[in-house]
Design a protein around this motif. Structure first.
Motif, PDB file in Angstrom:
ATOM      1  N   THR A   1       0.827  -1.206   0.000  1.00  0.00           N
ATOM      2  CA  THR A   1       0.000   0.000   0.000  1.00  0.00           C
ATOM      3  C   THR A   1       0.860   1.255   0.000  1.00  0.00           C
TER       4      THR A   1
ATOM      5  N   ILE B   1       0.809   7.255  -6.619  1.00  0.00           N
ATOM      6  CA  ILE B   1      -0.297   8.159  -6.948  1.00  0.00           C
ATOM      7  C   ILE B   1       0.062   9.600  -6.594  1.00  0.00           C
TER       8      ILE B   1
ATOM      9  N   GLN C   1      -5.787  -3.434  -4.284  1.00  0.00           N
ATOM     10  CA  GLN C   1      -5.372  -2.806  -3.037  1.00  0.00           C
ATOM     11  C   GLN C   1      -6.435  -2.976  -1.952  1.00  0.00           C
TER      12      GLN C   1
ATOM     13  N   TYR D   1       1.975   2.026  -3.496  1.00  0.00           N
ATOM     14  CA  TYR D   1       0.828   2.459  -4.297  1.00  0.00           C
ATOM     15  C   TYR D   1       0.487   3.911  -3.980  1.00  0.00           C
TER      16      TYR D   1
ATOM     17  N   LEU E   1      -6.629  -0.754  -8.211  1.00  0.00           N
ATOM     18  CA  LEU E   1      -7.339  -0.216  -7.047  1.00  0.00           C
ATOM     19  C   LEU E   1      -8.082  -1.327  -6.295  1.00  0.00           C
TER      20      LEU E   1
ATOM     21  N   LEU F   1       0.708   1.075 -10.482  1.00  0.00           N
ATOM     22  CA  LEU F   1      -0.594   1.605 -10.862  1.00  0.00           C
ATOM     23  C   LEU F   1      -1.244   0.764 -11.947  1.00  0.00           C
TER      24      LEU F   1
END
Length: 272
Positions: A59, A66, A119, A62, A116, A144
């Motif tokens: 996480t 972003i 995650q 990630y 997404l 991503l």
């Protein structure tokens, strides 16, 4: 007229042209410094997340990816604003381009959306040994749009998130231990009970083989060459390959010490 044109061009280069060159050089400097600041900032955020201990590495990467993209877009908008380009017009242009790119590259958006969901659902994390998207190996990064997997032959393979999420996922690291599946074939003249007793003794001596659950050694099936025995010890995930190869070696050594004949296919002799 030619003299006027040359004078106008010269005047433009001396005044506006020089200003344009200075602005472009300033934009280049802003870009380089901005990217460096973003890189340092991402490092600070990443270390802060690690120190917090509430968010795992998957996480964390990630989130920082972003944030890096968003800050880079903001940097580009700032540079355009410095050049005098209306950011509202640029934002509208960017939105229109986004729609066009989204229509043309719908697959990328599907990979992003799948990332997404991965995650949220967390079918695996960085460091897990998985079979996902047809690729088997250790997960080193969840990006991503794609996930990086290092295969057993040490090849870095990037698999699209949508391919992973829409396919079957096997996470071999989800449980504390796993079963090692091996097969031993004996000749028809060999007593299966004697062979299984020898294998139980040999497998029990293999390092890192678990006693609970106990190794499974039994008759698997019958073939023309002779019976097949399943040899299935259990071990922790990190010792899987060591136990796998040691088990096959133990089978060969146990049968060799017992001087078992090699299983052969029986030959039928037709009478004339």
């Amino acid at each position: 007229m030619n003299n006027l044109s040359i004078d106008a061009i010269t005047n433009y280069l001396v005044t506006d042209g020089l200003n344009l060159v200075i602005k472009l050089a300033a934009c280049l400097a802003i870009w380089m410094v901005g990217r460096q600041i973003i890189s340092v900032l991402m490092g600070i955020i990443r270390r802060a997340i690690v120190r917090g201990g509430k968010i795992d590495a998957t996480t964390s990467r990630y989130i920082t990816s972003i944030l890096s993209v968003l800050l880079t877009v903001g940097l580009v908008l700032g540079i355009f604003g410095y050049l005098g380009v209306q950011t509202t017009s640029f934002a509208a242009l960017l939105a229109g381009a986004g729609i066009a790119i989204g229509a043309a590259w719908g697959g990328l958006l599907a990979h992003f959306a799948a990332g997404l969901f991965m995650q949220v659902l967390r079918p695996f994390k960085v460091g897990d040994y998985v079979l996902a998207g047809g690729i088997e190996g250790t997960v080193t990064e969840m990006g991503l749009f794609g996930t990086t997997v290092i295969t057993p032959d040490n090849v870095a393979t990037i698999v699209g998130n949508n391919k992973i999420f829409s396919d079957t996922i096997k996470n071999f690291s989800a449980q504390e231990y796993r079963r090692v599946d091996c097969v031993a074939k004996i000749a028809n003249t060999v007593d299966p009970k004697d062979a299984m007793a020898r294998l139980r003794s040999a497998v029990a001596r293999i390092p890192n083989v678990m006693s609970n659950p106990a190794p499974m050694i039994d008759l698997l099936e019958f073939t023309a060459e002779g019976p097949k025995l399943c040899v299935r010890p259990y071990c922790s995930n990190e010792h899987y390959w060591q136990v796998y190869f040691d088990t096959n070696r133990a089978i060969a050594e146990a049968f060799g010490a017992a001087a078992y004949p090699v299983p052969t296919t029986p030959v039928l002799h037709l009478m004339k």
